[in-house]
Write a protein that holds these residues in place. Structure first.
Motif, PDB file in Angstrom:
ATOM      1  N   LEU C 197      11.085  19.440   2.129  1.00  0.00           N
ATOM      2  CA  LEU C 197      11.236  18.384   1.138  1.00  0.00           C
ATOM      3  C   LEU C 197      10.522  17.169   1.713  1.00  0.00           C
ATOM      4  CD1 LEU C 197      14.991  18.590   0.019  1.00  0.00           C
ATOM      5  CD2 LEU C 197      13.040  19.954  -0.729  1.00  0.00           C
ATOM      6  N   GLY C 198       9.477  16.720   1.032  1.00  0.00           N
ATOM      7  CA  GLY C 198       8.686  15.606   1.543  1.00  0.00           C
ATOM      8  C   GLY C 198       9.374  14.279   1.262  1.00  0.00           C
ATOM      9  N   PRO C 199       9.115  13.283   2.112  1.00  0.00           N
ATOM     10  CA  PRO C 199       9.779  11.984   1.977  1.00  0.00           C
ATOM     11  C   PRO C 199       9.259  11.180   0.789  1.00  0.00           C
ATOM     12  CG  PRO C 199       8.190  11.928   3.774  1.00  0.00           C
ATOM     13  CD  PRO C 199       8.179  13.333   3.240  1.00  0.00           C
ATOM     14  N   GLY C 200      10.093  11.002  -0.210  1.00  0.00           N
ATOM     15  CA  GLY C 200       9.674  10.377  -1.461  1.00  0.00           C
ATOM     16  C   GLY C 200       9.197   8.943  -1.306  1.00  0.00           C
ATOM     17  N   HIS C 201       9.922   8.157  -0.553  1.00  0.00           N
ATOM     18  CA  HIS C 201       9.559   6.740  -0.522  1.00  0.00           C
ATOM     19  C   HIS C 201       8.400   6.447   0.424  1.00  0.00           C
ATOM     20  CE1 HIS C 201      13.654   5.681  -2.507  1.00  0.00           C
ATOM     21  NE2 HIS C 201      12.731   6.052  -3.361  1.00  0.00           N
ATOM     22  N   VAL C 202       8.266   7.222   1.488  1.00  0.00           N
ATOM     23  CA  VAL C 202       7.054   7.116   2.307  1.00  0.00           C
ATOM     24  C   VAL C 202       5.848   7.469   1.433  1.00  0.00           C
ATOM     25  CG1 VAL C 202       5.736   8.233   4.158  1.00  0.00           C
ATOM     26  CG2 VAL C 202       8.104   7.558   4.561  1.00  0.00           C
ATOM     27  N   SER C 203       6.033   8.505   0.616  1.00  0.00           N
ATOM     28  CA  SER C 203       4.912   9.007  -0.176  1.00  0.00           C
ATOM     29  C   SER C 203       4.477   8.024  -1.255  1.00  0.00           C
ATOM     30  CB  SER C 203       5.276  10.350  -0.809  1.00  0.00           C
ATOM     31  OG  SER C 203       5.721  11.247   0.194  1.00  0.00           O
ATOM     32  N   MET C 204       5.386   7.176  -1.747  1.00  0.00           N
ATOM     33  CA  MET C 204       4.940   6.214  -2.761  1.00  0.00           C
ATOM     34  C   MET C 204       3.938   5.244  -2.138  1.00  0.00           C
ATOM     35  SD  MET C 204       8.199   3.691  -3.369  1.00  0.00           S
ATOM     36  CE  MET C 204       8.928   2.862  -1.945  1.00  0.00           C
ATOM     37  N   VAL C 205       3.955   5.131  -0.805  1.00  0.00           N
ATOM     38  CA  VAL C 205       2.968   4.290  -0.116  1.00  0.00           C
ATOM     39  C   VAL C 205       1.743   5.101   0.285  1.00  0.00           C
ATOM     40  CG1 VAL C 205       2.542   2.863   1.936  1.00  0.00           C
ATOM     41  CG2 VAL C 205       4.717   2.664   0.713  1.00  0.00           C
ATOM     42  N   ILE C 206       1.959   6.269   0.906  1.00  0.00           N
ATOM     43  CA  ILE C 206       0.809   7.002   1.459  1.00  0.00           C
ATOM     44  C   ILE C 206       0.261   8.056   0.508  1.00  0.00           C
ATOM     45  CG2 ILE C 206       1.577   6.583   3.841  1.00  0.00           C
ATOM     46  CD1 ILE C 206       2.465   9.492   4.001  1.00  0.00           C
ATOM     47  N   GLY C 207       0.954   8.318  -0.609  1.00  0.00           N
ATOM     48  CA  GLY C 207       0.473   9.314  -1.563  1.00  0.00           C
ATOM     49  C   GLY C 207       0.839  10.725  -1.146  1.00  0.00           C
ATOM     50  N   PRO C 259       2.765   7.918  -6.904  1.00  0.00           N
ATOM     51  CA  PRO C 259       1.434   8.237  -7.424  1.00  0.00           C
ATOM     52  C   PRO C 259       0.678   9.053  -6.365  1.00  0.00           C
ATOM     53  CG  PRO C 259       1.699   5.864  -6.960  1.00  0.00           C
ATOM     54  CD  PRO C 259       2.844   6.581  -6.342  1.00  0.00           C
ATOM     55  N   PRO C 260      -0.194   9.972  -6.789  1.00  0.00           N
ATOM     56  CA  PRO C 260      -0.877  10.855  -5.825  1.00  0.00           C
ATOM     57  C   PRO C 260      -1.631  10.091  -4.738  1.00  0.00           C
ATOM     58  CG  PRO C 260      -1.359  11.511  -8.088  1.00  0.00           C
ATOM     59  CD  PRO C 260      -0.549  10.272  -8.180  1.00  0.00           C
ATOM     60  N   ASP C 261      -2.160   8.918  -5.103  1.00  0.00           N
ATOM     61  CA  ASP C 261      -2.941   8.158  -4.125  1.00  0.00           C
ATOM     62  C   ASP C 261      -2.127   7.118  -3.368  1.00  0.00           C
ATOM     63  OD1 ASP C 261      -5.344   9.474  -4.670  1.00  0.00           O
ATOM     64  OD2 ASP C 261      -5.575   8.300  -6.517  1.00  0.00           O
ATOM     65  N   GLY C 262      -0.848   7.026  -3.641  1.00  0.00           N
ATOM     66  CA  GLY C 262      -0.034   6.030  -2.959  1.00  0.00           C
ATOM     67  C   GLY C 262      -0.246   4.641  -3.523  1.00  0.00           C
ATOM     68  N   ASN C 263       0.057   3.646  -2.707  1.00  0.00           N
ATOM     69  CA  ASN C 263      -0.038   2.261  -3.163  1.00  0.00           C
ATOM     70  C   ASN C 263      -1.132   1.530  -2.383  1.00  0.00           C
ATOM     71  OD1 ASN C 263       0.520  -0.663  -3.245  1.00  0.00           O
ATOM     72  ND2 ASN C 263       2.278  -0.054  -4.467  1.00  0.00           N
ATOM     73  N   LYS C 264      -2.211   1.174  -3.113  1.00  0.00           N
ATOM     74  CA  LYS C 264      -3.392   0.591  -2.453  1.00  0.00           C
ATOM     75  C   LYS C 264      -3.074  -0.727  -1.763  1.00  0.00           C
ATOM     76  CE  LYS C 264      -7.340   2.468  -4.964  1.00  0.00           C
ATOM     77  NZ  LYS C 264      -7.162   2.737  -6.398  1.00  0.00           N
ATOM     78  N   ALA C 265      -2.336  -1.600  -2.450  1.00  0.00           N
ATOM     79  CA  ALA C 265      -2.038  -2.922  -1.887  1.00  0.00           C
ATOM     80  C   ALA C 265      -1.212  -2.791  -0.612  1.00  0.00           C
ATOM     81  CB  ALA C 265      -1.301  -3.773  -2.916  1.00  0.00           C
ATOM     82  N   ALA C 266      -0.257  -1.852  -0.641  1.00  0.00           N
ATOM     83  CA  ALA C 266       0.602  -1.658   0.530  1.00  0.00           C
ATOM     84  C   ALA C 266      -0.201  -1.105   1.702  1.00  0.00           C
ATOM     85  CB  ALA C 266       1.749  -0.705   0.171  1.00  0.00           C
ATOM     86  N   LEU C 267      -1.049  -0.116   1.415  1.00  0.00           N
ATOM     87  CA  LEU C 267      -1.861   0.482   2.474  1.00  0.00           C
ATOM     88  C   LEU C 267      -2.828  -0.551   3.066  1.00  0.00           C
ATOM     89  CD1 LEU C 267      -2.584   4.000   0.939  1.00  0.00           C
ATOM     90  CD2 LEU C 267      -1.222   3.504   2.979  1.00  0.00           C
ATOM     91  N   ALA C 268      -3.373  -1.396   2.186  1.00  0.00           N
ATOM     92  CA  ALA C 268      -4.316  -2.414   2.663  1.00  0.00           C
ATOM     93  C   ALA C 268      -3.615  -3.402   3.599  1.00  0.00           C
ATOM     94  CB  ALA C 268      -4.929  -3.146   1.471  1.00  0.00           C
ATOM     95  N   ALA C 269      -2.377  -3.775   3.255  1.00  0.00           N
ATOM     96  CA  ALA C 269      -1.634  -4.706   4.108  1.00  0.00           C
ATOM     97  C   ALA C 269      -1.348  -4.085   5.469  1.00  0.00           C
ATOM     98  CB  ALA C 269      -0.336  -5.117   3.420  1.00  0.00           C
ATOM     99  N   ILE C 270      -0.972  -2.794   5.454  1.00  0.00           N
ATOM    100  CA  ILE C 270      -0.705  -2.095   6.721  1.00  0.00           C
ATOM    101  C   ILE C 270      -1.966  -2.109   7.591  1.00  0.00           C
ATOM    102  CG2 ILE C 270      -0.247   0.168   7.772  1.00  0.00           C
ATOM    103  CD1 ILE C 270       1.628   0.823   5.517  1.00  0.00           C
ATOM    104  N   THR C 271      -3.091  -1.723   6.967  1.00  0.00           N
ATOM    105  CA  THR C 271      -4.347  -1.618   7.722  1.00  0.00           C
ATOM    106  C   THR C 271      -4.782  -2.987   8.266  1.00  0.00           C
ATOM    107  OG1 THR C 271      -4.922   0.082   6.146  1.00  0.00           O
ATOM    108  CG2 THR C 271      -6.675  -0.660   7.604  1.00  0.00           C
ATOM    109  N   ARG C 272      -4.509  -4.011   7.481  1.00  0.00           N
ATOM    110  CA  ARG C 272      -4.942  -5.332   7.898  1.00  0.00           C
ATOM    111  C   ARG C 272      -4.169  -5.826   9.127  1.00  0.00           C
ATOM    112  NH1 ARG C 272      -5.184 -10.430   3.838  1.00  0.00           N
ATOM    113  NH2 ARG C 272      -5.597 -12.005   5.437  1.00  0.00           N
TER     114      ARG C 272
END
Lengths: 92, 360, 381
Positions: C197-207, C259-272
């Motif tokens: 069972l994959g982690p639902g809330h992690v996945s909303m960020v990472i897809g 969403p399949p691609d996760g959350n772009k804004a969240a991923l961008a903040a992490i990367t930054r």
């Protein structure tokens, strides 16, 4: 991990800091909505149902997808009832 | 009772004193001298005004014959109140201090009669605030039909206590023939509560402000002796009552299961909870079964009288949402199980420590 | 509650249980060799216990409670670092409630608070930032922990602190990442897991695409699952269907949130704000390559790790601990030698007893009725 809870955005409280008020069953909390604004004007987020985690709206809830998940489960139930009915009538 | 003998008729027994004229309490008010007498007189005696307190002897005195009219055993209890914040939606430390002790007496089948009130005040507290709290205590005591008959006041240096601590002790008389106990639950008995759970705990957590949650939830803080009278009258066979304060419903159920050596099964579906409290708990990852209440009792009655008991409580204004939430089972001994609304079962154990908000 | 109550409907649960039972029969799974499904995320562990899901399911299905509890897997050395920062004069140390009880080698944050440190529980890193604004003469440190679900919130908080020019706010970064951790578990040679069972809330960020290697390389089904009890049951059913149909795919049960691609804004903040660490130490699992992040050089002035002299010592897990074995599904919590004896929620030794999300604490607290019955039977024998 990562407790998240659905709530509805009721107002923008601080457009500069991207903060909005979210209502969860009558409990209100200011949350950051930077992750869910996208290309929209910030005011357009009012009314959105979002998933809130540690004071941040992390995802806009997709109503159609939610309905689809429930539809599958309803169909599953109906299919089982039909099979059960067929079994009963077969036995009778 | 205070109406027949107003303070003015009793006052001449003692030297008339000045009122208190400063805005804040200082160490002088705890020094045993005139300032202390002024504080006690002006703030507390004024508010609590009753014949037993007025002479200000070192002890309150009662005629045993008066006490014996109510029953055949004395109940005696004590509780300290250190709530933070001191004022919260639905109450304040004063109201809480009266309700807590009244309820601790009433759940033992006693008629609460007399309370003591000891306060520990941090220097610098506003006198006006103390007046407000004393008035709140007086109002709650009147509502509960009890008198505050003795007390004590101490003032401590800044930082030695958090603004105001209150201790109340109480005396009540147990009705003849009543023998309530956590050890008396037997298989087949029903478990009841008198309404919505968790309001006090949620209201206090929200009122502290550090979680920055806004809610309309108010503490359920209330004296329950009237409701308990109604319950006992309708169902004198009641076996046990306890107010579900710290540790909430779950803790009381575990105490019963342990003391009686039985199992308890409750149904989530029948356990009354306010939508806001549910939402509050979802946000913070808390379990409402462990949230404190200050106006809720858990009662155990023989199964065939469950509906009689529920109806009696539901007819009282403090019991409108009363519910039969579960039953006592043979075993496993000491275990509380909840049938979840979803269809599963889970163990409802005692908490290890304080329930902390969680993210995961 | 909208989007909550409808996913707790007992009637639909009954249909799912029936469908699951049907598949179990079809697959001819024996009770002696049950299917092992790992719920990666502690939130799922919590839901399974809170709603009594495991005893609604047939005994042919066993849950293996995964490592997705960021509080549980926090090593003692990092807790010691927190205590050292919190006890520095002038510091207001802020943390999520979960972390308060996690034992360090000497004390927990709860004990440090009792000893006089100014430690405050907050609901959100935003509240820590507000404390920094309100207390310009104090240094406010936020204890950032969690997987990719939580990392965006602390990243945005640091970015906000930067935008406001705050100089008295810093982050003690202990964020961890899910993919390297799952890879480490999958690489374990003794692994006995049939599906995830994959982690639902992690996945909303990472897809959901980032899990493809699990299906492609390890041939295990993974269903990204929501946290309401119907979500969990439906996901179990979907995993079983994959097994029954001989498929190993990545499916998304939690489409309303993920969403399949996760959350772009969240991923961008992490990367930054963050960059990958070479290694990060986990309680119970040891050191895992690339499994943690730290703050980038550009944000050094918000990095508590560099702002404070922290001991940064590695403290070994207690020897008797078998958390690693439990996490890999090799043993059940109660089969650990110290479960319920020297390791209890009051005095946790191991990672999994630390937080209520931890498998051992969950077993101890909520109990798994069937499991405990088995355990009693084993004890009696």
């Amino acid at each position: 991990m990562c407790l998240g809870i659905p709530g509805q955005i009721t107002a923008i409280s601080d457009a500069g800091r991207k903060l909005a008020m979210v209502d969860v069953s009558g409990v209100k909390r200011e949350v950051n909505i930077a992750c869910i604004i996208g290309d929209r004007a910030i005011e357009d987020c009012i009314g959105d149902w979002v998933l809130v985690h540690v004071g941040f709206a992390m995802s806009v809830i997709d109503e159609a997808q939610a309905a689809e998940t429930l539809r599958i489960l309803i169909e599953l139930g109906e299919a089982q009832q039909e099979i059960a009915a067929m079994r009963t009538s077969g036995r009778a | 009772m205070t109406k027949q003998e107003p303070l003015s008729t009793l006052r001449p027994q003692r030297k008339i004193r000045d009122g208190i004229h400063v805005a804040k309490v200082s160490l002088a008010h705890g020094g045993g001298g005139k300032a202390m007498r002024d504080l006690i007189d002006d703030v507390f005696v004024q508010a609590f005004d009753n014949p037993a307190l007025a002479p200000l002897e070192d002890q309150a005195r009662f005629a045993l014959s008066d006490l014996a009219r109510h029953g055949d055993r004395l109940a005696f209890t004590s509780d300290s109140f250190v709530v933070d914040p001191l004022e919260f939606p639905g109450g304040d430390i004063g109201k809480l201090a009266i309700c807590g002790t009244v309820n601790d007496l009433a759940v033992g089948g006693a008629k609460p009669l007399y309370l003591s009130c000891s306060v520990i005040i941090e220097e610098g507290v506003d006198v006006a605030f103390l007046r407000k709290i004393a008035a709140s205590m007086a109002k709650t005591a009147a509502a509960a039909g009890v008198a505050i008959v003795t007390g004590d006041t101490k003032v401590v240096t800044k930082g030695a206590c958090d603004k105001l601590f209150i201790n109340t002790a109480g005396i009540g008389i147990i009705r003849s023939g009543m023998d309530l106990g956590a050890h008396r639950a037997e298989p087949g008995d029903a478990v009841l509560v008198n309404g919505l759970l968790g309001d006090h705990g949620a209201a206090i957590l929200a009122a502290r402000g550090d979680l920055r949650l806004t809610t309309a939830i108010e503490s359920d803080c209330a004296p329950l002796n009237g409701l308990i009278d109604a319950l006992i009258e309708a169902c004198p066979q009641v076996k046990f009552m306890r107010d579900a304060t710290r540790g909430g419903l779950a803790t009381v159920l575990n105490e019963i299961a342990e003391a009686s050596g039985i199992g308890i099964e409750i149904e989530e579906r029948k356990t009354p909870l306010r939508e806001e409290v549910k939402g509050f708990c979802e946000i913070l990852g808390l379990d409402p079964l462990y949230l404190a209440n200050e106006g809720k009792i858990v009662a155990v009655v023989p199964g065939h009288l469950a509906e009689v008991a529920r109806a009696a409580m539901a007819a009282h204004p403090l019991g409108r949402d009363s519910a039969i939430i579960g039953h006592v089972l043979q075993g496993p001994a000491g275990r509380v199980v909840m049938q979840t609304h979803f269809g599963g079962k889970r163990i409802v154990d005692m908490l290890v420590g304080e329930q902390l908000p969680r993210i995961c | 509650m909208q989007y909550v109550d409808e996913f707790r409907d007992p009637d639909k649960a009954a249909s799912l249980i029936a469908a699951i039972n049907e598949l179990i029969q079809k697959l001819a799974i024996s009770r002696d060799k049950p299917l092992h499904i790992m719920e990666v995320c502690g939130g799922h562990t919590h839901a399974i216990f809170r709603y009594g899901i495991s005893n609604m399911l047939p005994p042919e299905i066993e849950f293996v409670h995964g490592p997705g509890c960021p509080v549980c897997v926090l090593p003692m050395g990092r807790v010691d670092d927190c205590v050292a920062i919190a006890e520095t004069p002038g510091v207001i140390f802020t943390t999520f409630g979960d972390a308060m009880r996690v034992p360090g080698s000497k004390k927990s944050l709860l004990q440090a608070k009792a000893d006089g440190a100014d430690i405050r529980m907050v609901y959100s890193p935003l509240d820590a930032l507000a404390l920094a604004r309100d207390n310009p003469d104090r240094e406010v440190v936020f204890f950032g922990l969690g997987f990719e679900t939580t990392a965006p919130s602390t990243a945005f908080t640091v970015l906000q602190a930067e935008a406001e020019g705050l100089t008295n706010f810093s982050l003690f970064c202990n964020h961890i990442t899910i993919i390297p951790t799952m890879r480490a578990i999958l690489q374990s040679p003794e692994l006995r897991i049939d599906g995830f069972l994959g982690p639902g809330h992690v996945s909303m960020v990472i897809g959901t695409k980032v899990y493809e290697f699990i299906a492609a390389h390890y041939k295990k089904p993974l269903v990204v699952a929501g946290f309401e009890p119907l979500d969990v049951l439906q996901s179990v059913w979907l995993v079983l269907k994959q097994i029954a149909e001989g498929r190993a795919e990545i499916e998304n049960q939690y489409g309303r949130i993920v969403p399949p691609d996760g959350n772009k804004a969240a991923l961008a903040a992490i990367t930054r704000v963050f960059e990958t660490r070479d290694f990060f130490e986990w309680r119970g699992l040891g050191s895992i390559e690339h499994s943690g992040v730290r703050m980038r050089e550009a944000y050094v002035r918000f990095d508590a790790e560099r702002k404070f002299a922290i001991p940064s010592l590695q403290v070994e897990d207690p020897k008797a601990c078998e958390c690693g074995e439990v996490l890999k599904g090799l043993i059940k919590p109660w089969q650990c030698k110290v479960f319920g004896t020297t390791c209890t929620p009051q005095t946790p030794l191991g990672a999994l007893m630390v937080s209520s999300e931890g498998a051992c604490a969950a077993y101890y607290q909520y109990g798994d009725l069937e499991g405990l019955r088995d355990r009693r039977a084993a004890d009696a024998a």
